[in-house]
Design a protein around this motif. Structure first.
Motif, PDB file in Angstrom:
ATOM      1  N   HIS A  24       0.822  -1.209   0.000  1.00  0.00           N
ATOM      2  CA  HIS A  24       0.000   0.000   0.000  1.00  0.00           C
ATOM      3  C   HIS A  24       0.858   1.262   0.000  1.00  0.00           C
ATOM      4  N   ALA A  25       2.031   1.212   0.615  1.00  0.00           N
ATOM      5  CA  ALA A  25       2.936   2.363   0.593  1.00  0.00           C
ATOM      6  C   ALA A  25       3.459   2.603  -0.825  1.00  0.00           C
ATOM      7  N   PHE A  26       3.811   1.527  -1.536  1.00  0.00           N
ATOM      8  CA  PHE A  26       4.244   1.693  -2.927  1.00  0.00           C
ATOM      9  C   PHE A  26       3.125   2.311  -3.753  1.00  0.00           C
ATOM     10  N   GLU A  27       1.901   1.887  -3.480  1.00  0.00           N
ATOM     11  CA  GLU A  27       0.759   2.420  -4.222  1.00  0.00           C
ATOM     12  C   GLU A  27       0.502   3.882  -3.864  1.00  0.00           C
ATOM     13  N   THR A  28       0.504   4.191  -2.577  1.00  0.00           N
ATOM     14  CA  THR A  28       0.151   5.532  -2.119  1.00  0.00           C
ATOM     15  C   THR A  28       1.276   6.540  -2.337  1.00  0.00           C
ATOM     16  N   PHE A  29       2.462   6.212  -1.874  1.00  0.00           N
ATOM     17  CA  PHE A  29       3.560   7.174  -1.923  1.00  0.00           C
ATOM     18  C   PHE A  29       4.399   7.050  -3.189  1.00  0.00           C
ATOM     19  N   GLY A  30       4.458   5.845  -3.744  1.00  0.00           N
ATOM     20  CA  GLY A  30       5.225   5.639  -4.974  1.00  0.00           C
ATOM     21  C   GLY A  30       4.395   5.825  -6.224  1.00  0.00           C
ATOM     22  N   HIS A  31       3.088   6.027  -6.037  1.00  0.00           N
ATOM     23  CA  HIS A  31       2.159   6.226  -7.148  1.00  0.00           C
ATOM     24  C   HIS A  31       2.237   5.079  -8.156  1.00  0.00           C
ATOM     25  N   MET A  32       2.355   3.849  -7.642  1.00  0.00           N
ATOM     26  CA  MET A  32       2.406   2.656  -8.484  1.00  0.00           C
ATOM     27  C   MET A  32       1.093   1.903  -8.332  1.00  0.00           C
ATOM     28  N   GLN A 109      -0.555   5.660 -15.973  1.00  0.00           N
ATOM     29  CA  GLN A 109      -0.569   6.032 -14.562  1.00  0.00           C
ATOM     30  C   GLN A 109      -1.893   6.723 -14.258  1.00  0.00           C
ATOM     31  N   VAL A 110      -2.401   6.483 -13.077  1.00  0.00           N
ATOM     32  CA  VAL A 110      -3.629   7.145 -12.668  1.00  0.00           C
ATOM     33  C   VAL A 110      -3.231   8.473 -12.033  1.00  0.00           C
ATOM     34  N   SER A 111      -3.410   9.525 -12.791  1.00  0.00           N
ATOM     35  CA  SER A 111      -3.057  10.856 -12.312  1.00  0.00           C
ATOM     36  C   SER A 111      -4.330  11.686 -12.181  1.00  0.00           C
ATOM     37  N   ALA A 112      -4.175  12.883 -11.679  1.00  0.00           N
ATOM     38  CA  ALA A 112      -5.333  13.786 -11.562  1.00  0.00           C
ATOM     39  C   ALA A 112      -5.917  14.060 -12.939  1.00  0.00           C
ATOM     40  N   ALA A 113      -5.059  14.255 -13.932  1.00  0.00           N
ATOM     41  CA  ALA A 113      -5.542  14.512 -15.294  1.00  0.00           C
ATOM     42  C   ALA A 113      -6.295  13.298 -15.830  1.00  0.00           C
ATOM     43  N   ALA A 114      -5.783  12.096 -15.543  1.00  0.00           N
ATOM     44  CA  ALA A 114      -6.454  10.878 -15.997  1.00  0.00           C
ATOM     45  C   ALA A 114      -7.810  10.730 -15.318  1.00  0.00           C
ATOM     46  N   MET A 115      -7.866  11.078 -14.046  1.00  0.00           N
ATOM     47  CA  MET A 115      -9.150  10.997 -13.330  1.00  0.00           C
ATOM     48  C   MET A 115     -10.153  11.988 -13.919  1.00  0.00           C
ATOM     49  N   GLN A 116      -9.690  13.195 -14.250  1.00  0.00           N
ATOM     50  CA  GLN A 116     -10.575  14.178 -14.867  1.00  0.00           C
ATOM     51  C   GLN A 116     -11.061  13.685 -16.225  1.00  0.00           C
ATOM     52  N   ALA A 117     -10.164  13.064 -16.996  1.00  0.00           N
ATOM     53  CA  ALA A 117     -10.556  12.515 -18.297  1.00  0.00           C
ATOM     54  C   ALA A 117     -11.579  11.401 -18.115  1.00  0.00           C
ATOM     55  N   LEU A 118     -11.386  10.583 -17.088  1.00  0.00           N
ATOM     56  CA  LEU A 118     -12.339   9.511 -16.806  1.00  0.00           C
ATOM     57  C   LEU A 118     -13.708  10.094 -16.489  1.00  0.00           C
ATOM     58  N   LEU A 119     -13.735  11.148 -15.705  1.00  0.00           N
ATOM     59  CA  LEU A 119     -15.001  11.783 -15.361  1.00  0.00           C
ATOM     60  C   LEU A 119     -15.679  12.402 -16.591  1.00  0.00           C
ATOM     61  N   ARG A 120     -14.881  12.745 -17.595  1.00  0.00           N
ATOM     62  CA  ARG A 120     -15.450  13.272 -18.846  1.00  0.00           C
ATOM     63  C   ARG A 120     -15.850  12.153 -19.803  1.00  0.00           C
ATOM     64  N   PRO A 132       7.027  -4.828 -15.082  1.00  0.00           N
ATOM     65  CA  PRO A 132       7.241  -4.573 -13.649  1.00  0.00           C
ATOM     66  C   PRO A 132       7.270  -3.081 -13.340  1.00  0.00           C
ATOM     67  N   ALA A 133       6.590  -2.719 -12.269  1.00  0.00           N
ATOM     68  CA  ALA A 133       6.556  -1.313 -11.855  1.00  0.00           C
ATOM     69  C   ALA A 133       7.813  -0.929 -11.093  1.00  0.00           C
ATOM     70  N   TRP A 134       8.470  -1.911 -10.486  1.00  0.00           N
ATOM     71  CA  TRP A 134       9.623  -1.643  -9.620  1.00  0.00           C
ATOM     72  C   TRP A 134      10.509  -2.873  -9.613  1.00  0.00           C
ATOM     73  N   VAL A 135      11.803  -2.679  -9.696  1.00  0.00           N
ATOM     74  CA  VAL A 135      12.765  -3.782  -9.700  1.00  0.00           C
ATOM     75  C   VAL A 135      13.885  -3.433  -8.733  1.00  0.00           C
ATOM     76  N   PHE A 136      14.271  -4.407  -7.903  1.00  0.00           N
ATOM     77  CA  PHE A 136      15.385  -4.239  -6.975  1.00  0.00           C
ATOM     78  C   PHE A 136      16.271  -5.476  -7.086  1.00  0.00           C
ATOM     79  N   LEU A 137      17.554  -5.271  -7.326  1.00  0.00           N
ATOM     80  CA  LEU A 137      18.522  -6.352  -7.508  1.00  0.00           C
ATOM     81  C   LEU A 137      18.110  -7.289  -8.649  1.00  0.00           C
ATOM     82  N   GLY A 138      17.479  -6.718  -9.665  1.00  0.00           N
ATOM     83  CA  GLY A 138      17.069  -7.498 -10.824  1.00  0.00           C
ATOM     84  C   GLY A 138      15.814  -8.325 -10.620  1.00  0.00           C
ATOM     85  N   ILE A 139      15.151  -8.147  -9.481  1.00  0.00           N
ATOM     86  CA  ILE A 139      13.944  -8.919  -9.166  1.00  0.00           C
ATOM     87  C   ILE A 139      12.787  -7.938  -8.995  1.00  0.00           C
TER      88      ILE A 139
END
Length: 167
Positions: A24-32, A109-120, A132-139
């Motif tokens: 959830h931290a990756f989703e919330t703070f990393g915007h993934m 990416q779900v951004s504010a602009a994407a959300m506005q477009a969705l609402l339209r 992959p959204a994120w890779v560490f040590l090749g994994i």
């Protein structure tokens, strides 16, 4: 090690909470934003956390030893399923096999602009399972999830089957 074995449901519950918190931290703070397979992998952790909580509660019941063992076996099965699911996801990312058609599309990416477009009325693309959204040590995250889930399955099996009878 004996204390870990005795308190394995509590340790598993804490680890489940930590893994879900990290996701959830990756989703919330990393915007993934999580893909479809990521969400299925999280369901395994939620289920395992619930099983661990039941196992912890059973440890204080009249059927403590037997109930805790059943919970630990259920945890081992849940984590093993999670390892297979995450391994499948990692294989999709490595292009070893195709992923579900519903989540191997275009990444957006779900951004504010994407959300506005969705609402339209615009269509909103979901994150792709094959990138992959994120890779560490090749994994990737899915790869790490597979490794952690496999370790948790092994520890749950060890906790369930290595107890010595009381003297």
């Amino acid at each position: 090690m004996r204390a870990l074995q005795q308190w394995w449901p509590a340790a598993a519950l804490i680890i489940c909470a930590a893994v879900l918190g990290a996701a959830h931290a990756f989703e919330t703070f990393g915007h993934m934003a999580p893909c479809e397979l990521c969400l299925k992998e999280r369901e395994v952790w939620w289920t395992a956390g619930a099983v661990a909580l039941v196992g912890l509660a059973l440890g204080f019941s009249p059927v403590a030893a037997r109930g805790r063992r059943v919970a630990e076996i259920a945890l081992a099965a849940a984590f093993l399923y999670g390892a297979v699911l995450a391994g499948y996801h990692a294989g999709v990312e490595w292009k070893f096999w195709p992923g579900p058609a519903s989540c191997t599309g275009v990444v957006t990416q779900v951004s504010a602009a994407a959300m506005q477009a969705l609402l339209r009325g615009a269509a909103l693309g979901l994150p792709a399972c094959d990138r992959p959204a994120w890779v560490f040590l090749g994994i990737s995250m899915a790869g790490w999830n597979a490794l952690i889930s496999l370790t948790m399955a092994a520890l749950s099996g060890w906790a369930a089957f290595s107890r010595r009878p009381a003297a």
